[in-house]
Design a protein around this motif. Structure first.
Motif, short mmCIF file in Angstrom:
data_model
loop_
_atom_site.label_atom_id
_atom_site.label_comp_id
_atom_site.label_asym_id
_atom_site.label_seq_id
_atom_site.Cartn_x
_atom_site.Cartn_y
_atom_site.Cartn_z
N ALA A 54 0.82 -1.22 0.00
CA ALA A 54 0.00 0.00 0.00
C ALA A 54 0.86 1.27 0.00
CB ALA A 54 -0.95 0.00 1.20
N VAL A 55 1.95 1.25 0.77
CA VAL A 55 2.75 2.48 0.88
C VAL A 55 3.61 2.75 -0.35
CG1 VAL A 55 2.72 2.50 3.40
CG2 VAL A 55 4.62 1.39 2.19
N LYS A 56 3.55 1.89 -1.34
CA LYS A 56 4.22 2.20 -2.60
C LYS A 56 3.58 3.43 -3.25
CE LYS A 56 5.76 -2.41 -4.00
NZ LYS A 56 5.64 -3.43 -5.06
N HIS A 57 2.27 3.62 -3.00
CA HIS A 57 1.55 4.71 -3.65
C HIS A 57 0.79 5.60 -2.68
CE1 HIS A 57 2.57 2.99 -7.51
NE2 HIS A 57 2.22 1.81 -7.02
N LEU A 58 0.98 5.40 -1.38
CA LEU A 58 0.36 6.25 -0.37
C LEU A 58 1.46 6.86 0.49
CD1 LEU A 58 -2.49 3.89 0.93
CD2 LEU A 58 -2.71 5.76 -0.73
N GLU A 59 1.18 8.01 1.08
CA GLU A 59 2.14 8.61 2.00
C GLU A 59 2.30 7.69 3.21
OE1 GLU A 59 1.16 12.60 3.09
OE2 GLU A 59 0.72 13.17 1.03
N VAL A 60 3.53 7.43 3.58
CA VAL A 60 3.80 6.49 4.67
C VAL A 60 3.18 6.98 5.98
CG1 VAL A 60 5.61 5.42 6.08
CG2 VAL A 60 5.91 5.63 3.62
N GLY A 61 3.35 8.24 6.31
CA GLY A 61 2.81 8.77 7.56
C GLY A 61 1.30 8.65 7.64
N LEU A 62 0.64 9.01 6.56
CA LEU A 62 -0.82 8.93 6.52
C LEU A 62 -1.26 7.47 6.58
CD1 LEU A 62 -3.67 10.05 6.15
CD2 LEU A 62 -3.25 9.98 3.68
N ALA A 63 -0.64 6.61 5.78
CA ALA A 63 -1.03 5.19 5.75
C ALA A 63 -0.85 4.56 7.13
CB ALA A 63 -0.21 4.44 4.70
N TYR A 64 0.27 4.85 7.78
CA TYR A 64 0.50 4.27 9.10
C TYR A 64 -0.49 4.80 10.12
CZ TYR A 64 2.59 2.39 13.23
OH TYR A 64 2.77 1.70 14.41
N ALA A 65 -0.80 6.09 10.06
CA ALA A 65 -1.78 6.66 10.99
C ALA A 65 -3.15 6.02 10.80
CB ALA A 65 -1.86 8.17 10.80
N VAL A 66 -3.56 5.85 9.56
CA VAL A 66 -4.84 5.21 9.28
C VAL A 66 -4.81 3.76 9.75
CG1 VAL A 66 -6.38 4.43 7.42
CG2 VAL A 66 -5.44 6.75 7.37
N TRP A 67 -3.73 3.07 9.47
CA TRP A 67 -3.59 1.66 9.85
C TRP A 67 -3.63 1.49 11.37
CZ3 TRP A 67 0.42 -1.22 12.24
CH2 TRP A 67 0.40 -2.60 12.04
N ALA A 68 -2.80 2.25 12.05
CA ALA A 68 -2.72 2.12 13.52
C ALA A 68 -4.00 2.59 14.19
CB ALA A 68 -1.52 2.90 14.04
N GLY A 69 -4.52 3.73 13.75
CA GLY A 69 -5.73 4.26 14.36
C GLY A 69 -6.94 3.39 14.12
N SER A 70 -7.11 2.97 12.89
CA SER A 70 -8.25 2.11 12.55
C SER A 70 -8.14 0.76 13.24
CB SER A 70 -8.34 1.90 11.04
OG SER A 70 -8.51 3.13 10.38
N GLY A 71 -6.95 0.20 13.25
CA GLY A 71 -6.75 -1.08 13.92
C GLY A 71 -7.05 -1.00 15.41
N THR A 72 -6.60 0.08 16.04
CA THR A 72 -6.85 0.27 17.46
C THR A 72 -8.34 0.44 17.74
OG1 THR A 72 -4.68 1.31 17.76
CG2 THR A 72 -6.34 1.76 19.44
N ALA A 73 -9.00 1.27 16.95
CA ALA A 73 -10.43 1.52 17.15
C ALA A 73 -11.24 0.24 16.91
CB ALA A 73 -10.90 2.64 16.23
N LEU A 74 -10.95 -0.48 15.84
CA LEU A 74 -11.68 -1.72 15.55
C LEU A 74 -11.43 -2.78 16.61
CD1 LEU A 74 -11.24 -2.02 11.70
CD2 LEU A 74 -13.39 -1.85 12.93
N THR A 75 -10.20 -2.92 17.05
CA THR A 75 -9.88 -3.91 18.07
C THR A 75 -10.59 -3.57 19.38
OG1 THR A 75 -7.75 -4.37 17.04
CG2 THR A 75 -8.01 -5.05 19.33
N ALA A 76 -10.61 -2.30 19.75
CA ALA A 76 -11.32 -1.89 20.97
C ALA A 76 -12.81 -2.18 20.85
CB ALA A 76 -11.09 -0.41 21.25
N ALA A 77 -13.39 -1.87 19.70
CA ALA A 77 -14.82 -2.12 19.49
C ALA A 77 -15.13 -3.61 19.54
CB ALA A 77 -15.27 -1.52 18.16
N LEU A 78 -14.29 -4.43 18.90
CA LEU A 78 -14.52 -5.87 18.93
C LEU A 78 -14.34 -6.45 20.33
CD1 LEU A 78 -12.88 -6.93 15.55
CD2 LEU A 78 -15.32 -6.81 16.11
N GLY A 79 -13.40 -5.90 21.07
CA GLY A 79 -13.22 -6.34 22.46
C GLY A 79 -14.47 -6.08 23.29
N ILE A 80 -15.10 -4.95 23.06
CA ILE A 80 -16.34 -4.61 23.76
C ILE A 80 -17.46 -5.53 23.32
CG2 ILE A 80 -18.12 -2.83 23.98
CD1 ILE A 80 -15.73 -0.76 23.84
N LEU A 81 -17.59 -5.73 22.01
CA LEU A 81 -18.69 -6.54 21.48
C LEU A 81 -18.54 -8.03 21.73
CD1 LEU A 81 -19.19 -4.74 18.05
CD2 LEU A 81 -20.74 -4.67 20.02
N TRP A 82 -17.35 -8.57 21.49
CA TRP A 82 -17.15 -10.03 21.54
C TRP A 82 -16.70 -10.55 22.90
CZ3 TRP A 82 -14.18 -10.93 16.32
CH2 TRP A 82 -15.06 -10.74 15.25
#
Length: 110
Positions: A54-82
């Protein structure tokens, strides 16, 4: 499909793999259970490989922020739900701030 769109789809797949690996950690029992442990390793390997593509064509900083933030938010939500993890106002506020931060970063690059 444009290269940019394809790169964002790779990033989404990377996020899904990272979240799957993190959830599988719950079942790996300290890497004493072989199947969940293999899921953890395979998921994290896939997540890193997909992110590298993905980072071949996306800004590394933005891609990592989206990856880390989204992963954290989704994992927290799944922890609450499951896993019936606590859903406090502070935890919800933290997840909301992560999502807002990712959105702002994304808007800034437009």
């Amino acid at each position: 499909m444009s290269v940019q769109t394809y790169s964002w789809l790779l990033l989404v797949a990377s996020i899904a793999a990272e979240v799957a690996g993190t959830i599988a950690l719950r079942y790996a029992d300290g890497f004493t259970r072989p199947v969940p442990s293999l899921v953890v390793v395979a998921s994290y390997a896939a997540a890193i490989w997909l992110m590298s593509m993905a980072v071949k064509h996306l800004e590394v900083g933005l891609a990592y922020a989206v990856w880390a933030g989204s992963g954290t938010a989704l994992t927290a939500a799944l922890g609450i739900l499951w896993f019936s993890e606590s859903m406090t106002l502070l935890r919800i506020a933290g997840v909301v701030m992560i999502v807002i931060g990712v959105v702002v970063l994304n808007l800034e690059t437009q």
